[in-house]
Every structure is written in C-alpha cells, then in structure tokens.
Design an enzyme around this catalytic site. Structure first.
Site, mmCIF file in Angstrom:
data_model
loop_
_atom_site.group_PDB
_atom_site.id
_atom_site.type_symbol
_atom_site.label_atom_id
_atom_site.label_comp_id
_atom_site.label_asym_id
_atom_site.label_seq_id
_atom_site.Cartn_x
_atom_site.Cartn_y
_atom_site.Cartn_z
ATOM 1 N N HIS A 120 0.877 -1.176 0.000
ATOM 2 C CA HIS A 120 0.000 0.000 0.000
ATOM 3 C C HIS A 120 0.918 1.232 0.000
ATOM 4 C CE1 HIS A 120 -2.777 2.959 1.821
ATOM 5 N NE2 HIS A 120 -3.773 2.140 1.527
ATOM 6 N N ASP A 197 3.378 -4.041 8.297
ATOM 7 C CA ASP A 197 2.145 -3.269 8.146
ATOM 8 C C ASP A 197 0.971 -4.239 8.321
ATOM 9 O OD1 ASP A 197 -0.096 -1.952 7.310
ATOM 10 O OD2 ASP A 197 0.683 -1.389 5.336
ATOM 11 N N LYS A 223 -10.135 -0.137 10.493
ATOM 12 C CA LYS A 223 -10.364 -1.341 9.685
ATOM 13 C C LYS A 223 -10.779 -2.517 10.579
ATOM 14 C CE LYS A 223 -7.083 0.130 6.174
ATOM 15 N NZ LYS A 223 -7.937 0.638 5.101
ATOM 16 N N CYS A 359 -4.763 2.427 -3.711
ATOM 17 C CA CYS A 359 -3.555 2.973 -3.061
ATOM 18 C C CYS A 359 -2.365 2.041 -3.235
ATOM 19 C CB CYS A 359 -3.783 3.260 -1.581
ATOM 20 S SG CYS A 359 -5.078 4.466 -1.299
HETATM 21 C C1 LIG Z 1 -2.249 -2.510 3.838
HETATM 22 C C2 LIG Z 1 -2.584 -1.111 4.298
HETATM 23 N N1 LIG Z 1 -1.667 -0.390 4.917
HETATM 24 C C3 LIG Z 1 -1.927 0.857 5.371
HETATM 25 C C4 LIG Z 1 -3.151 1.444 5.196
HETATM 26 C C5 LIG Z 1 -3.406 2.830 5.714
HETATM 27 O O1 LIG Z 1 -4.158 2.786 6.894
HETATM 28 P P1 LIG Z 1 -4.785 4.102 7.566
HETATM 29 O O2 LIG Z 1 -6.063 4.365 6.861
HETATM 30 O O3 LIG Z 1 -5.007 3.740 8.997
HETATM 31 O O4 LIG Z 1 -3.806 5.197 7.457
HETATM 32 C C6 LIG Z 1 -4.151 0.726 4.524
HETATM 33 C C7 LIG Z 1 -5.465 1.332 4.264
HETATM 34 O O5 LIG Z 1 -6.128 1.018 3.295
HETATM 35 C C8 LIG Z 1 -3.865 -0.590 4.073
HETATM 36 O O6 LIG Z 1 -4.789 -1.333 3.442
#
Ligand SMILES: Cc1ncc(COP(=O)(O)O)c(C=O)c1O
Length: 401
Positions: A120, A197, A223, A359
């Site tokens: 991401h 992550d 999430k 993203c």
């Molecule tokens: C794999 C992954 N990492 C990071 C993020 C970013 O998270 P946040 O919305 O808490 O900044 C997302 C959000 O879609 C994600 O799917």
C-alpha cells in the site's frame, strides 16, 4: 444456501444501510462499527470529556485511567509484552511516517531499505521519501505472475546492506498473506530492522507479536471495527528506544526552556499533542466486543463467504481474479470492460465496492492494469449480500458487454 451472519445485528449501520438499499462490501477500506463502540463513545462524551496525562481533576483522572487501560488492553490483545511498547497514532499511515522520520538518523547513504512490490502507498512512500532524503537504495522484493512474493529472490535481495525491511502482513489488493516467518528471521540475521504493516492482517488473524518476531508492527483501528483517527505502533523495547522524537509539543516533553528541551521516552514521547482520546477508548470497547466473539466461528464464517465470493467470480466468463486471494477480499477485472464502468453499474444498484488502484499504483502498473474492482468482507456480511452483488454484476455484464 443462506449463510446468515450471527453478528449482523451487532452493527446498527448494516440495517440502516439496508433500509437505503445499500449492500456494504468495502470493509477493507473501512469497517462498520459495533453497538459496543457507539455505546462507549456516548458514555465518554456523555459523562465528561477531559484531556489525558495533565489535569488533576476527576474527569481528567478518569479519562487518563480509561486511556491507559486501553493501552494495556491492546498490549494484551496483541501479546506485545508490555503497555509501554504501544504508541497511539492517528492511523497506520501516521505510524509508518513516524517510523520513517524517527528512524532516519540511523541510516547512511548507500544503505538499503527493502519493501515488497505489493505494498500500500502508506508502506511504500514514507520509505521511498526517506531513501530520497538520505541517498538510500529502495530495493523492491519481486512478486510472481500470481502476485505471490518470490521468496527466494527476496531472501537474496535482503543482505548485509539492508538496514530495514518493511512489509505488509496481508495484501489489501490481492488478499494474500505474506511469508513473514522466513523474511523476518532472515532480516534479523542480516542485522536489519523490520516493520510489519498489519493494517489488513490484524482484522483477519489476531497477531501474537512476541512470536511474530518483528521490530515494529503498525495497525489501524478503523479497519478493525474501531473508530477512525486511531492507529497503533508497536515496537520491541530496544527498537522503540531507537526511534527519535519526530513531532514536538505538549504531552511528549519532559522539561522545556526557551532554547532547549528534553523529552519523554516512548510511548508518551512519541504522542505529541492531544491524542485521539475518545477513539482510543472506543477501540478498547471494540476489542472487548471482538474478544467476546467465538473466534473459530468468525474464521469459519469468513472462510465460507470468501470461498463463495471467489468461486462465484471464477465461474463467470471473462472475469479475471487478481492473484490467488486467500482471505477476506477479492480483486478482479472484467476483460474488455473498464473497472470504472463496472463500479458505476454496481453503485447504481446499491452495491458498495471499491474500484481503482487501491492505493497501490505500482502494483497495479506491474500487473498491467490501471485499476480493478475489489470486494471485501466484514464479519457482518452474509451470503445474501454476495447474492445481491452477483445479481448486480450479472446485470452489469449483460449491459456492458
Ligand atoms: C495494507 C494497508 N496499509 C496501510 C493502510 C493505511 O491505513 P490508515 O487508513 O489507517 O492510514 C491501509 C489502508 O487502506 C492498508 O490497506
């Protein structure tokens, strides 16, 4: 056969969305919230909000107590070792940026940071920009045609020059689990720090962080059925001590003079300003709710729905599923039809899915695509939701092909 979700009624928004003829299949973007969270927010705001770690008065003491109780709860939930290893941030993105700035001092020109090809943007761009600031090399760990990480290649690319490995637990586009065990062990053997992550992974497999063996783990509350505006950074004690203060202001300071200041250690030292107090308390209530569920029943329900979703897509002509999704979400394209057109037709029929690059633009480019449709599942979804999705998709396919 109808497979109801036993937890659907715990999420009032699902019924509200239904009344508006909306079927929510976008939980990987953000989840709907349980009543337990709404109750906790109402209680906190209804009984007296107060700032934490500063006021002497009763509401301040209560808010601080509740806030710190949630830190301890989270540490236990993640098996983090101790509450001092949990830093609250404003999301997974802000936790990753905190790391990219807070660890910057430890890098020298020529050092390498390794990330996988399917990250991401939140776990790519902070490292990319750090590499640009410090003259580092960003090494991309490749994936194969199925979107699986090429483990042999990755093991070779992570070497003595690698100072940090940043990798997601579960891909938000492909729905595949990454082979963290061997990668993290190898990175550690090479003397590199590791960042996982867990924004997507934490929702579908409760981690045991002491066992996982990473230096840092980040996740996002929104999430995981919790409130937005809250993220979590876990660090191994030694690794966390290596993170420099990156934002300055109230709460994180020890002593301040006009020309100089000294700062608190983590976690408070990394939480400048007023933290998301209500959000953290709400996340605590959400964890209590999740802990009350039968974890095996949740996994079985998710697995059944995922199989139904994947199977239904695979049996339709002209649909290409991206990669080999293992859980919770499936991304796909329809040959010869633009994903925005499919999304439009689904939206018209009240099906809430996500279309676009998710993203993860470099990954989509690597797959030769400018976008895809992603259907993602929450524990409140059921087979009727999928039936409505497939009915809308079939109508759309007839119209567009
Ligand atoms: C794999 C992954 N990492 C990071 C993020 C970013 O998270 P946040 O919305 O808490 O900044 C997302 C959000 O879609 C994600 O799917």
């Amino acid at each position: 056969m109808f497979q109801p979700s036993p937890w659907r009624d715990d999420f009032p928004a699902i019924a509200a969305l239904h009344r508006q003829q909306q079927t929510y299949l976008d939980s990987a973007a953000t989840s709907q919230k349980p009543q337990a969270l709404l109750d906790a927010l109402l209680y906190y705001y209804g009984h007296g909000a107060a700032n934490v770690h500063r006021a002497q008065h009763m509401p301040g003491a209560l808010a601080t107590q509740a806030f710190e109780h949630c830190r301890a709860k989270l540490a236990a939930w993640l098996n983090a070792g101790s509450a001092e290893q949990i830093v609250f941030t404003h999301g997974a993105t802000s936790a990753l940026n905190l790391l990219a700035y807070g660890l910057e001092h430890g890098f020298q020109a020529g050092d390498e940071i390794a990330v996988s090809a399917l990250e991401h943007h939140a776990n790519l761009l902070p490292w990319q920009q750090l590499a640009r600031r410090r003259g580092l090399r960003l090494v991309i760990l490749p994936i194969d045609d199925q979107g699986q990480l090429d483990l042999d290649a990755a093991m070779q690319l992570i070497g003595p020059r690698t100072r940090l490995l940043a990798i997601s637990q579960l891909s938000n586009v492909l729905g595949t689990w990454q082979p963290l065990g061997p990668l993290l062990a190898h990175a550690r053997a090479q003397g590199a720090l590791s960042v996982v992550d867990g924004a997507q992974g934490v929702v579908h497999a409760r981690p045991d962080l002491q066992q996982l063996g990473c230096d840092f783990y980040v996740m996002s509350s929104h999430k995981l059925y919790g409130p937005d505006g809250v993220g979590v950074l876990y660090g191994r004690s030694q690794a966390l001590a290596h993170v420099r203060h990156w934002q300055f202001g109230g709460e994180m300071v020890h002593l301040a003079e006009y020309q100089q200041a000294s700062f608190r250690p983590a976690p408070l030292g990394l939480e400048a300003g007023t933290p998301p107090i209500a959000g953290v308390i709400g996340l605590g209530a959400t964890l209590d709710y999740l802990a009350s569920l039968d974890a095996q029943a949740v996994s079985a329900h998710e697995a059944r729905l995922h199989a139904l979703l994947l199977g239904g897509l695979q049996e339709r002509q002209g649909i290409r599923v991206l990669g080999a999704p293992q859980t919770a979400l499936v991304s796909f394209i329809v040959e010869g039809v633009h994903n925005a057109d499919i999304a439009h037709v689904l939206t018209e029929q009240g099906i809430a899915v996500r279309a676009g690059h998710h993203c993860a633009m470099p990954l989509l480019q690597h797959l030769g695509l400018d976008g895809a449709i992603r259907v993602s599942l929450g524990l409140y979804n059921d087979s009727d939701d999928l039936q409505r999705f497939f009915d809308a998709l079939d109508q759309g396919l007839e119209l567009l092909r």
